[in-house]
Design a protein around this motif. Structure first.
Motif, PDB file in Angstrom:
ATOM      1  N   GLU A   1       0.815  -1.213   0.000  1.00 39.13           N
ATOM      2  CA  GLU A   1       0.000   0.000   0.000  1.00 39.13           C
ATOM      3  C   GLU A   1       0.850   1.265   0.000  1.00 39.13           C
ATOM      4  O   GLU A   1       0.502   2.266   0.609  1.00 39.13           O
ATOM      5  CB  GLU A   1      -0.938   0.004   1.217  1.00 39.13           C
ATOM      6  CG  GLU A   1      -1.950  -1.114   1.197  1.00 39.13           C
ATOM      7  CD  GLU A   1      -2.936  -0.996   0.037  1.00 39.13           C
ATOM      8  OE1 GLU A   1      -3.263   0.131  -0.359  1.00 39.13           O
ATOM      9  OE2 GLU A   1      -3.355  -2.024  -0.485  1.00 39.13           O
TER      10      GLU A   1
ATOM     11  N   LYS B   1     -11.197   2.449  -3.668  1.00 37.38           N
ATOM     12  CA  LYS B   1     -11.767   2.933  -4.919  1.00 37.38           C
ATOM     13  C   LYS B   1     -12.401   1.773  -5.669  1.00 37.38           C
ATOM     14  O   LYS B   1     -11.834   0.698  -5.780  1.00 37.38           O
ATOM     15  CB  LYS B   1     -10.679   3.581  -5.785  1.00 37.38           C
ATOM     16  CG  LYS B   1     -11.199   4.232  -7.047  1.00 37.38           C
ATOM     17  CD  LYS B   1     -10.071   4.933  -7.807  1.00 37.38           C
ATOM     18  CE  LYS B   1     -10.611   5.582  -9.081  1.00 37.38           C
ATOM     19  NZ  LYS B   1      -9.543   6.279  -9.844  1.00 37.38           N
TER      20      LYS B   1
ATOM     21  N   LYS C   1      -6.360   4.106  -4.977  1.00 36.94           N
ATOM     22  CA  LYS C   1      -6.904   5.374  -4.517  1.00 36.94           C
ATOM     23  C   LYS C   1      -6.174   6.545  -5.150  1.00 36.94           C
ATOM     24  O   LYS C   1      -6.774   7.516  -5.600  1.00 36.94           O
ATOM     25  CB  LYS C   1      -6.808   5.455  -2.991  1.00 36.94           C
ATOM     26  CG  LYS C   1      -7.411   6.724  -2.408  1.00 36.94           C
ATOM     27  CD  LYS C   1      -7.321   6.723  -0.885  1.00 36.94           C
ATOM     28  CE  LYS C   1      -7.924   8.004  -0.303  1.00 36.94           C
ATOM     29  NZ  LYS C   1      -7.822   8.022   1.180  1.00 36.94           N
ATOM     30  N   LYS C   2      -4.849   6.479  -5.197  1.00 35.09           N
ATOM     31  CA  LYS C   2      -4.024   7.529  -5.795  1.00 35.09           C
ATOM     32  C   LYS C   2      -3.034   6.905  -6.761  1.00 35.09           C
ATOM     33  O   LYS C   2      -2.628   5.761  -6.586  1.00 35.09           O
ATOM     34  CB  LYS C   2      -3.274   8.306  -4.707  1.00 35.09           C
ATOM     35  CG  LYS C   2      -4.155   9.059  -3.734  1.00 35.09           C
ATOM     36  CD  LYS C   2      -3.320   9.864  -2.751  1.00 35.09           C
ATOM     37  CE  LYS C   2      -2.468   8.946  -1.887  1.00 35.09           C
ATOM     38  NZ  LYS C   2      -1.698   9.705  -0.865  1.00 35.09           N
ATOM     39  N   PHE C   3      -2.670   7.691  -7.767  1.00 41.93           N
ATOM     40  CA  PHE C   3      -1.718   7.194  -8.750  1.00 41.93           C
ATOM     41  C   PHE C   3      -0.402   6.814  -8.087  1.00 41.93           C
ATOM     42  O   PHE C   3       0.229   5.803  -8.437  1.00 41.93           O
ATOM     43  CB  PHE C   3      -1.482   8.236  -9.837  1.00 41.93           C
ATOM     44  CG  PHE C   3      -0.492   7.802 -10.887  1.00 41.93           C
ATOM     45  CD1 PHE C   3      -0.835   6.823 -11.803  1.00 41.93           C
ATOM     46  CD2 PHE C   3       0.784   8.349 -10.931  1.00 41.93           C
ATOM     47  CE1 PHE C   3       0.070   6.408 -12.766  1.00 41.93           C
ATOM     48  CE2 PHE C   3       1.699   7.936 -11.894  1.00 41.93           C
ATOM     49  CZ  PHE C   3       1.332   6.971 -12.817  1.00 41.93           C
ATOM     50  N   GLY C   4       0.004   7.596  -7.083  1.00 40.89           N
ATOM     51  CA  GLY C   4       1.252   7.303  -6.384  1.00 40.89           C
ATOM     52  C   GLY C   4       1.246   5.952  -5.700  1.00 40.89           C
ATOM     53  O   GLY C   4       2.288   5.309  -5.556  1.00 40.89           O
ATOM     54  N   ASP C   5       0.048   5.502  -5.271  1.00 41.86           N
ATOM     55  CA  ASP C   5      -0.045   4.199  -4.611  1.00 41.86           C
ATOM     56  C   ASP C   5       0.196   3.046  -5.570  1.00 41.86           C
ATOM     57  O   ASP C   5       0.474   1.919  -5.141  1.00 41.86           O
ATOM     58  CB  ASP C   5      -1.434   4.034  -3.977  1.00 41.86           C
ATOM     59  CG  ASP C   5      -1.645   4.983  -2.809  1.00 41.86           C
ATOM     60  OD1 ASP C   5      -0.642   5.502  -2.283  1.00 41.86           O
ATOM     61  OD2 ASP C   5      -2.809   5.193  -2.433  1.00 41.86           O
ATOM     62  N   SER C   6       0.072   3.315  -6.870  1.00 36.00           N
ATOM     63  CA  SER C   6       0.217   2.240  -7.858  1.00 36.00           C
ATOM     64  C   SER C   6       1.659   2.065  -8.332  1.00 36.00           C
ATOM     65  O   SER C   6       1.929   1.169  -9.128  1.00 36.00           O
ATOM     66  CB  SER C   6      -0.674   2.524  -9.078  1.00 36.00           C
ATOM     67  OG  SER C   6      -0.182   3.635  -9.824  1.00 36.00           O
TER      68      SER C   6
END
Length: 769
Positions: free
Chosen positions: A410, A746, A753-758
């Motif tokens: 995460e 999401k 949830k956020k692009f940074g999390d991916s």
């Protein structure tokens, strides 16, 4: 690793600040060659261009321009080498000087390319391939924005090719002539209707010489046979007349047998004293003191006195001696041409021992499929000729301190999630199969029998410390040049938890399946691995497929023996239960060369394991997992699965971070391309997951079902950069998650949830597959 990031930063900095001019330093009459715009080949109706002719044309016009991507047609939009050439010069100091020396590219000028000469070369190639009278032309296309840049258009007008109408063979009655004529009549090219080709005729001559040199005609050479082409006999066609060359030596027409065979074995250092042995493969003169099994050299020498002289036998003998790995010099000498006095040729074999002992000390950065990275140290000592037959006895010790790189879960990193390993191992390897003769092998490759004994201590902070002992017997052999086999008739592992944390103990109390996979146990295994590796195209590198299939079983033999002895319930070995399971896996890797250094590489992997009888769970280190630098590169190792299962609390007692399963499916696709010199790039897509084969109340959603299979597949894409230095490849991959198999904050298929999390960055050594 900081130097690598600095290296990348410098490249990006230069690309941004460098002048966009690529022609500033060109002279008044100099023009920058920017590649070929179009190659047009006009072909008469019903004429098909042979692949060899097409390749000859493309090879001739293929002059790479600066920063070429797909030579000679497409260039990179970032001509870094030319920017540096026009911005600085060789007198620059410091960083500028270093960048200049490392990355500068001299401009490729149209005067270097010489299109007129290349068209002449094409015409010559066409004449040699039967397209007589074909014409060529070229046109220079000046760049409208920069008059110092030019591209080239090539036009080739082919005529109808000349074809063979008749083949006239040698006309005397000797045995040699009869043999040559028979070989020519079997040749697939030398038939009426074939397009005239000098290369094909040359290939025919080479094949004739090769066959004759393996039929006793040792001194025969390709140039002793000529093909005379006559286009005046039949209209529109060519008649081929075979003939011997005028300067053919008389001895080249004679057939020879093997004479005396003498093998000299010299010490690595010093003269020693000779010991002469007579064998069925000739005389062996061995300098003592040295160690050689009596039958070793005769088993490698594939000819004896009185045999027909064959070049293949000489080459095979040299190959067999070389692969023993105990000689540093191998020389075969045949009686010279000018010293021949009879129909027998003597053969002298000179061998010199290599150093018997080898010590290796290697300090490196280790990168494993579990995304751990860290300094590693390996020390090994090898006796390369223990019993005089090329047997290798190796003692090795290795240790590594590792920390996890990339995202742990995460988007959160745990700096303390470090580990260390330490191992000792001893292996005795025999360069032959010490097994029943029913195994079919080939002598072209060396076959091995390996006996090993080792131990390893593994420490996983926050969880456990484990010891593993291992004893194994392996057979490795080849049945042909594409197929390799490995049979492990017996391997015994012993796993023991030495220490656990309170966090890990609580987790095992709450999840009986994980606890059972970590119990102290013996693992008596039998396994078989088959590997098929084949390439096609130029040097077998255009297309390549590698298939690896493995099947393993553990505990079945022991369980059967215990049952025959009347043991019921849990069966134990030395007071400790032994594991019982079956496991199978298949991996296919396919590589396809698109153009130049551009490749498309794909991998499919699937595997399953099932515990039964004496075990209710497959041992932890035999289970499957995904994620990490060589798997799903947007997800940390063992953070995905099984199935859609996921714990919300990272590191809490209800979740052991390493998630594993009994079934794995994974597929990967990667496009690899050059950027600049050693710098390569890649675009990739990964998908996969692990599942359970039975329900587990502690891990809901973990069971494999057809209904949820595709939904449970984790999916990511990403970009990679690699420094390919030949012997070593340093790889950095930025994975971008597209779908995680469990529900997040999401909704929808893209559920980050956020692009940074991916995002997850992986640093590794070597290509992922």
């Amino acid at each position: 690793m900081k130097q690598i990031f600095k290296y990348i930063l410098l490249l990006l900095t230069v690309a941004v600040i460098a002048s966009c001019s690529t022609t500033r330093r060109l002279g008044e009459d100099e023009l920058l060659y920017t590649g070929v715009k179009k190659l047009k080949i006009n072909v008469p109706d019903s004429v098909e261009i042979p692949e060899s002719v097409s390749e000859a044309i493309n090879t001739t016009i293929n002059v790479p321009a600066n920063n070429s991507l797909y030579s000679p047609y497409i260039r990179s939009p970032f001509p870094l080498g030319l920017w540096i050439y026009n911005k600085w010069d060789e007198d620059c100091k410091g960083l500028k000087g270093w960048l200049y020396r490392k990355f500068v590219e001299q401009p490729v000028l149209i005067s270097d390319v010489r299109p007129d000469l290349r068209m002449k070369m094409v015409e010559d190639a066409l004449d040699k391939n039967g397209f007589f009278g074909s014409t060529t032309s070229y046109e220079l296309l000046v760049n409208k924005k920069n008059k110092k840049k030019v591209r080239v258009n090539y036009t080739i007008n082919l005529t109808a090719p000349k074809r063979l109408t008749e083949i006239r063979y040698l006309n005397d009655s000797t045995a040699l002539t009869g043999m040559i004529n028979n070989l020519l009549k079997k040749d697939k090219y030398l038939v009426p209707g074939s397009i005239f080709s000098v290369d094909s005729l040359t290939n025919c001559r080479n094949k004739i010489a090769d066959r004759l040199r393996n039929k006793g005609y040792y001194f025969f050479r390709p140039e002793y046979v000529t093909f005379k082409a006559d286009s005046t006999i039949t209209e529109g066609g060519i008649v081929i007349q075979m003939a011997y060359s005028d300067n053919i030596p008389e001895r080249a027409l004679d057939k020879y047998k093997v004479g005396n065979v003498t093998t000299h074995v010299y010490l690595n250092k010093g003269k020693g004293y000779p010991d002469t042995i007579q064998t069925n493969r000739g005389t062996i003169i061995q300098m003592k003191p040295s160690k050689l099994r009596e039958k070793l050299l005769p088993s490698c020498i594939t000819f004896k006195k009185g045999d027909m002289m064959r070049v293949k036998a000489l080459a095979r003998t040299q190959s067999y001696l070389s692969r023993l790995g105990i000689f540093n010099a191998i020389v075969l000498n045949v009686t010279p041409f000018d010293s021949v006095k009879s129909d027998k040729l003597d053969v002298d074999i000179d061998l010199r021992f290599d150093s018997q002992f080898e010590t290796r000390f290697e300090a490196n950065v280790t990168s494993k499929s579990n995304s751990y990275l860290g300094p590693g140290l390996e020390v090994s000592f090898t006796n390369k000729n223990v019993f005089g037959g090329g047997e290798r006895l190796t003692f090795s010790a290795d240790g590594a301190y590792e920390w996890q790189i990339g995202k742990v879960d995460e988007g959160k990193n745990r700096s303390a999630f470090n580990s260390y390993e330490f191992g000792l191992n001893v292996e005795l390897a025999f360069p032959r199969l010490l097994a029943p003769k029913f195994l079919r092998t080939t002598k072209k490759d060396l076959n091995w029998t390996r006996i090993s004994l080792g131990g390893k201590l593994m420490n996983r902070p926050h969880f456990f410390k484990m010891m593993q002992l291992d004893f194994g017997l392996d057979y490795e052999w080849s049945t042909n040049r594409f197929s390799k086999h490995q049979l492990t008739p017996f391997e015994l592992k012993y796993n023991k938890l030495l220490k656990t944390t309170a966090e890990f103990d609580q987790m095992m109390e709450e999840n009986i399946s994980i606890a059972q996979s970590f119990q102290n146990q013996f693992i008596p295994k039998l396994s078989y691995t088959y590997t098929f590796d084949k390439g096609w195209g130029f040097r077998r590198q255009d297309r390549q497929i590698t298939l690896m299939a493995q099947i393993q079983e553990a505990g079945n033999l022991f369980s059967g023996i215990w049952s025959l002895c009347g043991t019921k319930g849990t069966k134990e070995l030395f007071g400790t239960p032994f594991s019982q399971f079956v496991k199978a896996s298949v991996q296919v890797v396919y590589s396809h060369k698109l153009m130049g250094e551009h490749r498309l590489v794909g991998r499919i992997y699937t595997g399953a394991a099932h515990a039964y009888g004496n075990s209710s769970e497959v041992p932890y280190n035999e289970q499957f997992y995904v994620g990490g630098a060589n798997s799903l590169r947007a997800f940390a190792v063992r953070s995905i699965g099984p199935g859609s299962y996921h714990s919300e609390k990272v590191g809490s007692s209800d979740k052991y971070y390493d998630q594993t399963g009994n079934f794995r499916f994974e597929c990967n696709l990667e496009y690899r391309f050059p950027i600049l010199g050693m710098l390569k790039g890649a675009v990739f897509v990964d998908a996969g997951n692990v599942w359970l084969l039975k329900d587990d109340a502690q891990r809901p959603g973990g069971k494999l079902t057809g209904k949820n299979f595709f939904k449970d597949l984790a999916l990511n894409t990403g970009l990679g950069i690699r420094f390919d230095m030949g012997m070593i490849v340093i790889r950095g991959d930025l994975g971008v998650g597209l779908h995680k198999p469990y529900e997040g904050e999401k909704k929808g298929y893209y559920n980050f949830k956020k692009f940074g999390d991916s995002l997850a960055f992986n640093l590794a050594i070597g290509y992922p597959f």
